[in-house]
Design a protein around this motif. Structure first.
Motif, PDB file in Angstrom:
ATOM      1  N   PHE A   1     -11.206   2.029   2.089  1.00 40.75           N
ATOM      2  CA  PHE A   1     -10.536   2.505   2.108  1.00 40.75           C
ATOM      3  C   PHE A   1      -9.521   3.167   2.900  1.00 40.75           C
ATOM      4  O   PHE A   1     -10.261   3.413   4.203  1.00 40.75           O
ATOM      5  CB  PHE A   1     -10.351   4.698   1.385  1.00 40.75           C
TER       6      PHE A   1
ATOM      7  N   LYS B   1      -5.802   5.171   4.864  1.00 43.09           N
ATOM      8  CA  LYS B   1      -5.351   6.269   4.649  1.00 43.09           C
ATOM      9  C   LYS B   1      -3.637   5.556   4.761  1.00 43.09           C
ATOM     10  O   LYS B   1      -3.207   5.366   5.607  1.00 43.09           O
ATOM     11  CB  LYS B   1      -5.420   7.101   5.336  1.00 43.09           C
TER      12      LYS B   1
ATOM     13  N   ALA C   1      -9.327  11.527  -0.334  1.00 47.52           N
ATOM     14  CA  ALA C   1      -9.901  10.072  -0.479  1.00 47.52           C
ATOM     15  C   ALA C   1     -10.311   9.225   1.191  1.00 47.52           C
ATOM     16  O   ALA C   1     -11.532   8.667   1.460  1.00 47.52           O
ATOM     17  CB  ALA C   1      -9.276   9.091  -1.454  1.00 47.52           C
TER      18      ALA C   1
ATOM     19  N   LYS D   1     -13.857   8.859   2.882  1.00 48.47           N
ATOM     20  CA  LYS D   1     -14.910   8.157   2.577  1.00 48.47           C
ATOM     21  C   LYS D   1     -14.317   7.142   3.935  1.00 48.47           C
ATOM     22  O   LYS D   1     -13.339   6.028   3.556  1.00 48.47           O
ATOM     23  CB  LYS D   1     -14.082   7.178   1.461  1.00 48.47           C
TER      24      LYS D   1
ATOM     25  N   ASN E   1       0.802  -1.143  -0.328  1.00 45.43           N
ATOM     26  CA  ASN E   1      -0.018   0.168  -0.059  1.00 45.43           C
ATOM     27  C   ASN E   1       1.034   1.656   0.100  1.00 45.43           C
ATOM     28  O   ASN E   1       0.418   2.284  -0.340  1.00 45.43           O
ATOM     29  CB  ASN E   1      -0.845   0.153   1.102  1.00 45.43           C
TER      30      ASN E   1
END
Length: 440
Positions: free
Chosen positions: A264, A266, A257, A260, A232
Motif C-alpha cells: 500500500f 499512501k 490503510a 500496512k 492513484n
C-alpha cells in the motif's frame, strides 16, 4: 582522418571546460542552470522574458527553490548569466531545453515551445555540440520532431557531428529532500554515442544518472511516473466521494490503510489536480495512443474523476451553507490557498482557479488569500490576495481550504471562522466532529 567530436566533447565536459546553456529559465531551467554552475560549468540561461534575465543578471532569484544568495554568488563568479539572444549558442558546447509543454484547449499537446526552441537553436548548431530536451512530452517527440529540425537545417549527422538526448525533468517544487542535484536523472539518446555524451555531461553535476536505451524509453519513463500518481490520486479522490456517500471518514480510512507496511502506498484526496506535470503528462500519452487506435482507459477515467473534484468541493460548500440557511448566491466565501500545492508559489493548473470560477458562477462573492501568490491573473480571472487574513476569515460566511500552506495558523482560523470546508484535512484532529467544519 575523421575528427572525433564525441571524444573531444566528452573530454571538455568531464573537465568542466565545456560552455553550457539552458533554454527556458523557469521552474525547471533555473534550478538546473544553478546546479551546472555550482558544478563548475560556465552557464548561460536563455529565456524570451527579458525581465527574468535582467533579474538573473542582478543576482536575483524569481523561484522559491533557488535562493538569491545562490544566484548572486554564481553571477558574481561569472559562472551564470542570462540573455534573450539565441546567438550566444554559437559558442556553446552543451544545451538543455526546458521549455513548457502545455495542453491546448482541445486537449492536444502544444509543442510550439519545443518547436520554437529547436528552430531558434538550429542556426547555431555546430559540430561538437550536445542537446538535451527536458520538456515533458509524448514518446517519439525527440526523434520525430526535434531531430528533423536540427538535422535538416544544419546538415549535421546525429551521433557523429552532434548529439541529441532526452532527459525528463523530475522537479517537485517546494521539496527540500529531493532536489535537482540528488534526484536520479534518466537519460536516453538518439544513438548510443548521444547517450554516452549526455550522460558524461550530466554526471558532472547530478548525483545519479540512469542511462536508458533510447529517447522513447526516457520519454515514456516520465509519463509512467506521472500517470502512476495521477491514477492513484484519481482512485483516492473517488474513494473520498464514495466515503461521503457512505458517511465514512475517508481520512481515517486512509490513515488506517497506511499502517500496512507492504502493498500500500499512501495517497490523499483533494480539490483536484494541479501543477504542470501530473494533470497534463498522462494526457500526452493518451493523445499519442489514440494515433495508434488504443484507448488509455485508466488515464481517461482518472482524468474524469480528478477534473470533477472542484465541482464536488463546490457542492460541499453549497450543502454546508444550506445547513446554515444560506444560499451560495450572495455569500462571502474566502478561498485559502491558490497555489496548486502547499508552500510554493506555482499557480499552474491549480484547482483553486476552478473552484473560484464555479463559486462565482453560482453568485458567490469570492475572495482569496495566499502568502505566496499576491495576485492572480489567469484568463478572465483577476484578483488580489486579501491584505488581512484574519479579518477576511471573520467576515466570511464560509472559508474553503484549498491549499494547506504550513504558514497558516489553523487553530486561530478555526476559532475565528463561522464555517470551514477543509479539502486537505489541514485542520487534522481539530476538524473532526467540529460542527463548523466540513471535511472532504
Amino acid at each position: 582522418m575523421e575528427r572525433d567530436y564525441r571524444g573531444e566533447l566528452v573530454e571538455r565536459l568531464t573537465t568542466r571546460q565545456a560552455r553550457v546553456a539552458v533554454v527556458g529559465m523557469g521552474y525547471v531551467g533555473l534550478p538546473l542552470a544553478v546546479v551546472f554552475a555550482e558544478a563548475g560549468f560556465d552557464v548561460t540561461g536563455i529565456d524570451p522574458i527579458a525581465s527574468k534575465m535582467e533579474a538573473l543578471n542582478r543576482g536575483e532569484s524569481y523561484i522559491l527553490d533557488v535562493s538569491s544568495e545562490q544566484v548572486r554568488a554564481l553571477v558574481g563568479q561569472g559562472r551564470l548569466r542570462g540573455t534573450t539572444d539565441y546567438a550566444v549558442l554559437q559558442d556553446i558546447d552543451a544545451v538543455s531545453i526546458c521549455v513548457p509543454t502545455p495542453l491546448r484547449k482541445t486537449g492536444d499537446p502544444d509543442l510550439s515551445y519545443i518547436v520554437s526552441a529547436a528552430e531558434s537553436l538550429a542556426p547555431y548548431l555546430h559540430p561538437g555540440m550536445v542537446v538535451v530536451l527536458e520538456s515533458s512530452t509524448y514518446p517519439g517527440t525527440t526523434r520525430e520532431l526535434v531531430l528533423p529540425i536540427l538535422t535538416e537545417r544544419s546538415g549535421l549527422e546525429v551521433g557523429k557531428d552532434f548529439f541529441l538526448a532526452f532527459s525528463p525533468e523530475r522537479v517537485d517544487p517546494g521539496r527540500k529532500d529531493w532536489t535537482t542535484y540528488n534526484t536520479p536523472k534518466v537519460i536516453g539518446g538518439i544513438t548510443p554515442a548521444c547517450c554516452e555524451v549526455s550522460t558524461a555531461w550530466y554526471q558532472q553535476a547530478i548525483q545519479t544518472v540512469v542511462p536508458v536505451s533510447s529517447t522513447e524509453v526516457a520519454e515514456m519513463t516520465k509519463l509512467l511516473e506521472n500517470t502512476f500518481r495521477m491514477i492513484n490520486i484519481g482512485l483516492v479522490n473517488e474513494l473520498a466521494i464514495m466515503c461521503d456517500r457512505l458517511k465514512i471518514d475517508v481520512w481515517e480510512v486512509i490513515e488506517a490503510a497506511a499502517t500496512k507496511p507492504f502493498g500500500f502506498m499512501k495517497f490523499t484526496p483533494g480539490p483536484g489536480l494541479g501543477g504542470h506535470c501530473i494533470p497534463i503528462d498522462p494526457l500526452y500519452l493518451s493523445w499519442k495512443l489514440r494515433s495508434v487506435k488504443y484507448t488509455a482507459r485508466f488515464i481517461d477515467l482518472a482524468s474524469e474523476i480528478n477534473t470533477y473534484m472542484p465541482r464536488f468541493v463546490v457542492g460541499k460548500v453549497q450543502d454546508a451553507l444550506n445547513q446554515q440557511g444560506k444560499p451560495v448566491k450572495g455569500s462571502n466565501i474566502l478561498v485559502l490557498g491558490a497555489a496548486y500545492k502547499a508552500d510554493i508559489d506555482d499557480l499552474r493548473e491549480s484547482p483553486a482557479l476552478d473552484v473560484i470560477h464555479l463559486l462565482r458562477e453560482k453568485g458567490a462573492v469570492v475572495s482569496y488569500h495566499d502568502p505566496y501568490i499576491p495576485v492572480i491573473q489567469q484568463d478572465e480571472l483577476s484578483m488580489e490576495s486579501v491584505p488581512d487574513l484574519m479579518e477576511a476569515v471573520r467576515g466570511a460566511d464560509c472559508v474553503v481550504i484549498i491549499t494547506n500552506h504550513s504558514k497558516y495558523d489553523y487553530p486561530a482560523i478555526l476559532e475565528a471562522a463561522r464555517l470551514i470546508v477543509d479539502t486537505r484535512n489541514a485542520l487534522g484532529k481539530l476538524g473532526r466532529n467540529n460542527p463548523k467544519v466540513v471535511r472532504l
